[in-house]
Write a protein that holds these residues in place. Structure first.
Motif, short mmCIF file in Angstrom:
data_model
loop_
_atom_site.label_atom_id
_atom_site.label_comp_id
_atom_site.label_asym_id
_atom_site.label_seq_id
_atom_site.Cartn_x
_atom_site.Cartn_y
_atom_site.Cartn_z
N ASP A 85 40.77 25.77 38.02
CA ASP A 85 40.92 24.41 38.54
C ASP A 85 39.58 23.91 39.08
O ASP A 85 38.58 24.63 39.06
CB ASP A 85 42.06 24.31 39.56
CG ASP A 85 41.80 25.05 40.86
OD1 ASP A 85 40.62 25.34 41.19
OD2 ASP A 85 42.78 25.34 41.57
N GLU A 86 39.57 22.68 39.56
CA GLU A 86 38.31 22.07 40.02
C GLU A 86 37.70 22.79 41.22
O GLU A 86 36.50 22.71 41.45
CB GLU A 86 38.51 20.59 40.38
CG GLU A 86 38.68 19.70 39.18
CD GLU A 86 40.13 19.60 38.72
OE1 GLU A 86 41.05 19.79 39.55
OE2 GLU A 86 40.35 19.34 37.53
N SER A 87 38.51 23.52 41.99
CA SER A 87 37.98 24.24 43.16
C SER A 87 37.56 25.66 42.81
O SER A 87 37.31 26.47 43.69
CB SER A 87 39.01 24.25 44.29
OG SER A 87 40.18 24.92 43.87
N LYS A 88 37.48 25.98 41.50
CA LYS A 88 37.06 27.29 40.99
C LYS A 88 38.05 28.39 41.34
O LYS A 88 37.69 29.55 41.52
CB LYS A 88 35.66 27.68 41.49
CG LYS A 88 34.60 26.63 41.29
CD LYS A 88 34.40 26.31 39.83
CE LYS A 88 33.25 25.34 39.67
NZ LYS A 88 33.49 24.33 38.70
N VAL A 89 39.32 28.05 41.45
CA VAL A 89 40.40 29.02 41.65
C VAL A 89 41.11 29.19 40.32
O VAL A 89 41.31 28.22 39.58
CB VAL A 89 41.39 28.54 42.74
CG1 VAL A 89 42.62 29.42 42.81
CG2 VAL A 89 40.69 28.48 44.09
N VAL A 90 41.46 30.43 40.00
CA VAL A 90 42.18 30.71 38.76
C VAL A 90 43.52 31.35 39.11
O VAL A 90 43.57 32.37 39.80
CB VAL A 90 41.39 31.68 37.85
CG1 VAL A 90 42.07 31.80 36.50
CG2 VAL A 90 39.95 31.25 37.70
N ARG A 91 44.60 30.73 38.67
CA ARG A 91 45.93 31.32 38.81
C ARG A 91 46.27 31.96 37.47
O ARG A 91 46.33 31.27 36.46
CB ARG A 91 46.94 30.24 39.18
CG ARG A 91 46.70 29.69 40.57
CD ARG A 91 47.75 28.70 40.98
NE ARG A 91 47.50 27.81 42.06
CZ ARG A 91 46.79 27.98 43.15
NH1 ARG A 91 46.16 29.08 43.32
NH2 ARG A 91 46.68 27.08 44.08
N LEU A 92 46.49 33.27 37.51
CA LEU A 92 46.65 34.05 36.29
C LEU A 92 48.06 34.63 36.17
O LEU A 92 48.72 34.86 37.18
CB LEU A 92 45.66 35.22 36.30
CG LEU A 92 44.19 34.86 36.39
CD1 LEU A 92 43.42 35.93 37.12
CD2 LEU A 92 43.64 34.66 35.00
N THR A 93 48.46 34.87 34.95
CA THR A 93 49.64 35.69 34.69
C THR A 93 49.15 36.92 33.95
O THR A 93 48.16 36.86 33.21
CB THR A 93 50.70 34.95 33.86
OG1 THR A 93 50.10 34.51 32.64
CG2 THR A 93 51.26 33.76 34.62
N GLY A 94 49.82 38.03 34.18
CA GLY A 94 49.37 39.27 33.57
C GLY A 94 50.48 40.10 33.00
O GLY A 94 51.63 40.03 33.45
N THR A 95 50.12 40.87 31.97
CA THR A 95 51.02 41.80 31.32
C THR A 95 50.22 43.05 30.98
O THR A 95 49.01 43.11 31.20
CB THR A 95 51.61 41.20 30.02
OG1 THR A 95 50.53 40.89 29.13
CG2 THR A 95 52.44 39.96 30.29
N SER A 96 50.92 44.04 30.42
CA SER A 96 50.26 45.26 29.98
C SER A 96 50.78 45.67 28.62
O SER A 96 52.00 45.66 28.40
CB SER A 96 50.51 46.39 30.97
OG SER A 96 49.97 47.61 30.46
N PRO A 97 49.88 46.07 27.72
CA PRO A 97 50.35 46.60 26.44
C PRO A 97 51.00 47.97 26.61
O PRO A 97 51.67 48.46 25.70
CB PRO A 97 49.07 46.68 25.59
CG PRO A 97 47.96 46.75 26.57
CD PRO A 97 48.42 46.00 27.78
#
Length: 113
Positions: A85-97
């Motif tokens: 986002d514009e404030s340099k924050v990243v909201r992530l989703t994660g998984t694992s193989p």
């Protein structure tokens, strides 16, 4: 114009159904390195516009009998994706193989460049 993610030191917060864990990660030119008091994070990331994708190995570096990370595994491969986002924050989703049961959220916030 897409938000860009500068090289720098980031706080990372992992959030799962079994709890939360916090650490730091240094992102520089496609490499991700970091960790917390028990785990090391080593991997790579790519930017495509404002989309960040990452492949990450989380490895236990300090053995504590009976302790298991919030992810449910102490040595695991992860795949993450999220938007900057514009404030340099990243909201992530994660998984694992390695396991379909591993699903989590994470948040990267810039601490210092």
């Amino acid at each position: 114009m897409p938000a860009t993610l500068p090289n720098g030191l980031y706080k990372i917060a992992f959030e799962t159904a079994s709890g939360a864990e916090y650490g730091v990660a240094y992102l520089q030119d496609g490499k991700l390195r970091g960790g917390d008091s028990g785990m090391a994070y080593v991997g790579s990331y790519q930017m495509d516009g404002d989309l960040l994708t990452a492949d990450l190995s989380v490895t236990q570096h300090r053995h504590v009998p009976g302790a298991v990370s919030a992810l449910g595994f102490n040595n695991v491969q992860l795949q993450l994706a999220g938007l900057v986002d514009e404030s340099k924050v990243v909201r992530l989703t994660g998984t694992s193989p390695m396991s379909k049961s591993i699903r989590f959220g994470a948040r990267l916030s810039l601490l210092a460049d």
